[in-house]
Design a protein around this motif. Structure first.
Motif, short mmCIF file in Angstrom:
data_model
loop_
_atom_site.label_atom_id
_atom_site.label_comp_id
_atom_site.label_asym_id
_atom_site.label_seq_id
_atom_site.Cartn_x
_atom_site.Cartn_y
_atom_site.Cartn_z
N GLY A 135 0.83 -1.20 0.00
CA GLY A 135 0.00 0.00 0.00
C GLY A 135 0.86 1.25 0.00
O GLY A 135 1.79 1.39 -0.81
N GLY A 136 0.59 2.12 0.98
CA GLY A 136 1.20 3.45 1.01
C GLY A 136 2.73 3.45 0.89
O GLY A 136 3.28 4.24 0.13
N ARG A 139 3.79 2.59 -2.64
CA ARG A 139 3.36 3.58 -3.62
C ARG A 139 4.18 4.86 -3.44
O ARG A 139 4.54 5.52 -4.40
CB ARG A 139 1.86 3.82 -3.46
N TRP A 485 -0.81 11.19 -10.60
CA TRP A 485 -2.05 11.28 -9.82
C TRP A 485 -2.96 12.43 -10.22
O TRP A 485 -4.02 12.60 -9.65
CB TRP A 485 -1.73 11.27 -8.32
N LYS A 562 -8.15 2.00 1.02
CA LYS A 562 -6.84 1.87 1.66
C LYS A 562 -6.83 0.49 2.29
O LYS A 562 -7.85 -0.22 2.27
CB LYS A 562 -6.65 2.95 2.72
N LYS A 568 -7.43 2.33 10.86
CA LYS A 568 -7.96 3.19 9.78
C LYS A 568 -9.47 3.36 9.91
O LYS A 568 -10.08 4.19 9.26
CB LYS A 568 -7.58 2.62 8.42
N TYR A 642 -8.36 -3.70 -4.64
CA TYR A 642 -7.85 -2.33 -4.69
C TYR A 642 -6.35 -2.34 -5.01
O TYR A 642 -5.56 -3.01 -4.36
CB TYR A 642 -8.08 -1.64 -3.34
N ASN A 643 -6.01 -1.64 -6.04
CA ASN A 643 -4.59 -1.51 -6.42
C ASN A 643 -4.41 -0.16 -7.11
O ASN A 643 -5.34 0.66 -7.12
CB ASN A 643 -4.16 -2.68 -7.31
N VAL A 644 -3.23 0.07 -7.65
CA VAL A 644 -2.96 1.41 -8.21
C VAL A 644 -3.94 1.73 -9.34
O VAL A 644 -4.49 2.83 -9.40
CB VAL A 644 -1.49 1.51 -8.69
N GLY A 669 -0.13 9.11 5.63
CA GLY A 669 -1.15 8.88 4.61
C GLY A 669 -0.66 9.55 3.34
O GLY A 669 0.07 10.56 3.38
N THR A 670 -0.99 8.93 2.22
CA THR A 670 -0.70 9.58 0.94
C THR A 670 -1.96 9.57 0.09
O THR A 670 -2.11 10.42 -0.81
CB THR A 670 0.44 8.87 0.16
N GLY A 671 -2.87 8.66 0.42
CA GLY A 671 -4.16 8.66 -0.28
C GLY A 671 -4.84 10.01 -0.09
O GLY A 671 -5.41 10.57 -1.04
N LYS A 674 -3.70 12.44 -2.67
CA LYS A 674 -4.15 12.15 -4.03
C LYS A 674 -5.59 12.63 -4.22
O LYS A 674 -5.95 13.18 -5.26
CB LYS A 674 -4.04 10.65 -4.31
N1 PLP Z 1 -2.76 1.57 -1.92
C1 PLP Z 1 -2.74 2.23 -3.08
C2 PLP Z 1 -2.91 1.49 -4.37
C3 PLP Z 1 -2.57 3.62 -3.10
O1 PLP Z 1 -2.52 4.30 -4.27
C4 PLP Z 1 -2.45 4.29 -1.87
C5 PLP Z 1 -2.33 5.74 -1.85
O2 PLP Z 1 -1.36 6.31 -1.60
C6 PLP Z 1 -2.44 3.55 -0.69
C7 PLP Z 1 -2.63 2.21 -0.75
C8 PLP Z 1 -2.28 4.21 0.66
O3 PLP Z 1 -3.42 4.85 1.01
P1 PLP Z 1 -3.54 5.59 2.44
O4 PLP Z 1 -2.45 6.59 2.49
O5 PLP Z 1 -4.88 6.22 2.35
O6 PLP Z 1 -3.45 4.54 3.47
#
Ligand code: PLP
Length: 837
Positions: A135-136, A139, A485, A562, A568, A642-644, A669-671, A674
């Motif tokens: 995930g984060g 990415r 993004w 996420k 979370k 859920y993926n990119v 967090g990076t989501g 975005k």
């Molecule tokens: N998974 C994917 C595919 C993402 O693009 C992101 C976003 O950065 C994340 C996970 C992480 O999300 P979050 O920062 O909301 O946990």
């Protein structure tokens, strides 16, 4: 339907920017036809979509071969300082679109394919989305690669080429099922295998100490694994620059197995042996619930680190010279604790192979290494049992022991007699090796990833370390690349921005601030609304095809996508939707905006409560989506896998971004970044980068709720939180909590008792009940704002306008100047003073 993959946006010609590649449409067509014919011995008209895709990738690789070569040449010639970013995860996303875009070839390719009767969008969709991360973290690493190349920084990735990506998630009867992600099945045409640059990595055995004047450590009886690198080009944004992501794969040399003591001459045994060797790079984070699993994880980490460092040093030796200059020419960045073995491994190489003294080797190591901490979750701050470490890595164990001894001595000098403190800060204590401690000691820089997170590190989690060496600690708030993004995943918005303020924002995201002037402008708002609607239609189409659910594109798209994790708080979101549903049932005429609640995310394979949360969401979706009496006022969808690529579809279509962790848990967090870049309004707790998002957009343009980190930590310290009281006091909350177990979900039986118990009987560790009322109130505010469309659109614009500081270009410029000490004027691709502060 398992076959339906998230699609990809295609850029408009104008948005694609100048076709500065020098390649014409005619030439592209010719080259592409030739490529197909050479690769497949057949004409374009007769090959499959997969063949067409592979040929296209191969052609793009041909085009980027020259800049790749030139980049390497330039680095050699100028002797520029190189940065190596070690990460166990790189979540790249599909590469065809981003490489075409960064090469400035998008428009030409699109036109050429269209003239050949083909559609670039279809071919981009053929690409597997390599799941080399969770995930984060992964990415983020991928965003950083893009920014390094685009900023003209000589920075490369070092990672693992997992045979299988993170599992593919399918939802069966509401439950998560995990399937192997066989992403390499049809080949991966972006990387180049470099067998000539393979290195050997050694495990196990024992270390003999030989002393004739100088102590020597002889490592014997070890097992050897061959590490073979695969290089993936990382294309900079239209600057002629191509860096490298080097991914390592474990292989066995079977010819040697026959003679090896453990192999015998039996062919079957040799094959079995090769399987155990290859296991090392089979999957990310092997299950570590057993001793063997732990050993495999440790071996995997060492494999990456040892192979990466050996190749760096080999390359350095060929081009530079003396190792004393190493820290001036090389920076090694450790992304989270997984690659922390870089520290003892570099020491091993410098001591045992290069014969430096301890002092020399130690100084070089510390000056070279820097570390980013990504979490304060205790389970993610890795420790290894000492005996396991000693067995798997006997020479490194001795080195870590020596580091620990020198370090504890210096602690003793600073805090004489304070045994407690020293044992808390030691690298080895109570028979465990603490990797974060090793990182802090062995690196010259330790950074957190958002202001609050760094603050918590400095003042709480790592306070004693910070008191001892304060200069090491610093903050680098995360960022994401606006090229993938926004430009790539939301071309219509990118076009609108460019039409409004010109194209410079793609390279200078801080210029997005100019949008502020237009945020109340009716024409601009009208376009913004149109863009959002268009993106919602695209997502709705996908949801219809994949899940058979019809979405109302005029409803509020409210997304929480996420990893599924207790902190979370997907559960908080669920309880709120249940309460809303109850209100609608009580009063079908209730005046609320129609809502579509979108969820997505994977739960770790052994994380039972998180997996049950997925079932909970799907049970709620079943109930709500099939209840005609609420007249489609709310819909709930869980989008599987859920993926990119899926993120690229969901984020541009979202109105409301759910960033609701228990304060103090989400490092950054990076989501969240975005979503804001794409004009979604955040509803969130004051945690991680949400706090900085609030500072950037102003409090009118974000909706915050809930306990602060201070308050959460105060409860942990002093107690005093009683979820029963909150439950008793709030009728609506009591109703939804009871509904978890009282037959509200008809077929669930006792399925959600775990959730019920964790909220009421196990102390509600993540303060879900405590934050419920303020979360509900925040949603009401949100609905009010949404009703007043000009106000809402102004909020959306403000989010876009102030997202510039969350660009990974800004973050990486900070890493470059503050941590790696790379001066802009030393950059060989000096696109620079504009990007480096
Ligand atoms: N998974 C994917 C595919 C993402 O693009 C992101 C976003 O950065 C994340 C996970 C992480 O999300 P979050 O920062 O909301 O946990």
């Amino acid at each position: 339907k398992p076959g339906v993959k998230p699609g990809t946006a295609v850029l408009d010609a104008a948005q694609a920017g100048p076709a500065d590649s020098g390649i014409t449409v005619e030439q592209f067509k010719q080259d592409y036809r030739n490529k197909v014919e050479r690769m497949y011995g057949d004409g374009l008209e007769r090959v499959s979509d997969l063949d067409k895709y592979n040929a296209l990738v191969s052609l793009v690789r041909d085009y980027l071969a020259e800049p790749w070569l030139n980049t390497k040449e330039k680095y050699r010639r100028t002797g520029a300082k190189q940065v190596y970013y070690f990460s166990i995860e790189f979540l790249l996303g599909r590469l065809l679109g981003s490489n075409l875009y960064n090469l400035g070839l998008n428009e030409v390719c699109q036109q050429a394919l269209s003239e050949l009767g083909l559609d670039l969008r279809t071919l981009r969709q053929v690409e597997e989305d390599p799941g080399l991360g969770n995930g984060g973290l992964g990415r983020l690493a991928a965003c950083y690669l893009d920014s390094m190349a685009s900023l003209g920084l000589p920075g490369h990735g070092m990672g693992m080429r997992y045979r299988y990506g993170l599992f593919e998630q399918r939802i069966v009867d509401g439950y998560q099922r995990e399937y192997a992600d066989d992403w390499l099945m049809d080949g991966f045409y972006w990387d180049v295998r470099k067998p000539a640059e393979a290195v050997e990595v050694r495990f196990g055995g024992n270390v003999r100490i030989k002393s004739n004047g100088k102590t020597q450590y002889i490592h014997e009886g070890y097992e050897t694994v061959l590490a073979v690198p695969y290089d993936v080009p990382v294309v900079g944004y239209r600057n002629g620059m191509v860096n490298t992501l080097r991914l390592w794969s474990a292989e066995a040399r079977l010819s040697e197995v026959v003679c090896a003591p453990q192999g015998g001459s039996d062919c079957q045994k040799a094959v079995e042996y090769s399987q155990t060797v290859e296991e090392l790079s089979n999957i990310l984070y092997p299950d570590d619930s057993t001793y063997e699993g732990k050993a495999l994880r440790l071996k995997q980490q060492y494999f990456l680190v040892s192979a990466g460092l050996q190749s760096i040093i080999r390359n350095y030796r060929e081009n530079n010279g003396h190792l004393r200059e190493f820290p001036h020419k090389i920076a090694i960045h450790i992304n989270d604790t997984h690659p922390v073995l870089c520290i003892p491994e570099l020491l091993r190489i410098l001591l045992d192979e290069e014969q430096l003294t301890w002092e020399e080797a130690w100084n070089i190591t510390v000056q070279t290494m820097s570390y980013t901490n990504h979490t304060i979750l205790p389970e993610a701050l890795e420790t290894w049992p000492e005996d396991l470490f000693r067995t798997v890595l006997p020479r490194l164990y001795l080195i870590v022991r020596d580091i620990n001894e020198y370090y504890c001595r210096s602690l003793w000098e600073a805090y004489p007699g304070d045994w407690d403190r020293i044992s808390r800060m030691a690298i080895i204590s109570y028979n465990r090796i603490h990797m974060a401690h090793l990182a802090i000691v062995g690196c010259h820089s330790v950074n957190g990833v958002a202001e609050l997170h760094t603050d918590i590190l400095k003042n709480k989690i790592m306070k004693e370390f910070c008191d001892f060496s304060p200069a090491k600690f610093n903050n680098k708030t995360n960022g994401v690349t606006q090229r993938r993004w926004v430009s790539l995943c939301n071309p219509a918005l990118a076009q609108l921005i460019t039409d409004t303020i010109g194209p410079r924002w793609v390279e200078h995201p801080q210029e997005l601030a100019q949008l502020e002037r237009h945020s109340a402008d009716t024409a601009f708002q009208h376009h913004l609304l149109k863009v959002k609607l268009q993106n919602k239609v695209a997502l709705a189409k996908y949801v219809k095809e994949k899940h058979g659910i019809t979405l109302d594109v005029n409803s509020i798209f409210d997304s929480q996508v996420k990893r599924i994790h207790a902190y979370k708080r997907q559960t908080l979101n669920v309880l709120h939707i249940m309460a809303l549903y109850n209100r609608l049932k009580e009063n079908p005429l209730l005046d609320i905006e129609p809502h579509t609640f979108i969820f997505g995310g994977k739960a770790a394979v052994n994380y039972h409560i998180a997996k049950n949360t997925i079932k909970l969401i799907n049970s709620l979706a079943d109930l709500v989506n099939n209840d005609k009496s609420i007249r489609d006022k709310i819909k709930v969808v869980f989008l599987e896998n859920y993926n990119v690529s899926l993120a690229e579809l969901i984020i541009p279509a979202t109105d409301v971004s759910e960033q609701i962790p228990t304060a103090s848990y989400e490092a950054s967090g990076t989501g969240n970044m975005k979503f804001m870049m794409n004009g979604a309004v955040t509803i969130g707790t004051l945690d991680g980068a949400n706090i900085e998002i609030k500072q950037a957009v102003g409090e009118d343009n974000i909706i915050v709720f809930g306990l602060t980190a201070e308050e959460v930590l105060a409860y942990y310290r002093g107690g005093g939180y009683n979820p029963w009281e909150v439950y008793q006091d709030n009728e609506r909350l009591r109703q939804v909590v009871d509904q978890l177990i009282n037959g509200f979900f008809p077929a669930a039986g006792d399925l959600f008792r775990g959730h019920f118990d964790s909220l009421l009987h196990q102390g509600d560790h993540f303060f879900v009940l405590k934050d419920f009322a303020s979360y509900e109130a925040a949603h009401q505010v949100l609905d009010e704002r949404y009703k007043d469309r000009p106000v809402w659109l102004k909020m959306c614009s403000a989010n876009i306008a102030h997202s510039g500081r969350f660009s990974s270009d800004r973050t990486f410029a900070e890493y470059a100047t503050d941590i790696w000490h790379i001066r802009p004027d030393t950059l060989p691709f000096s696109a620079s003073e504009k990007q480096i502060r």
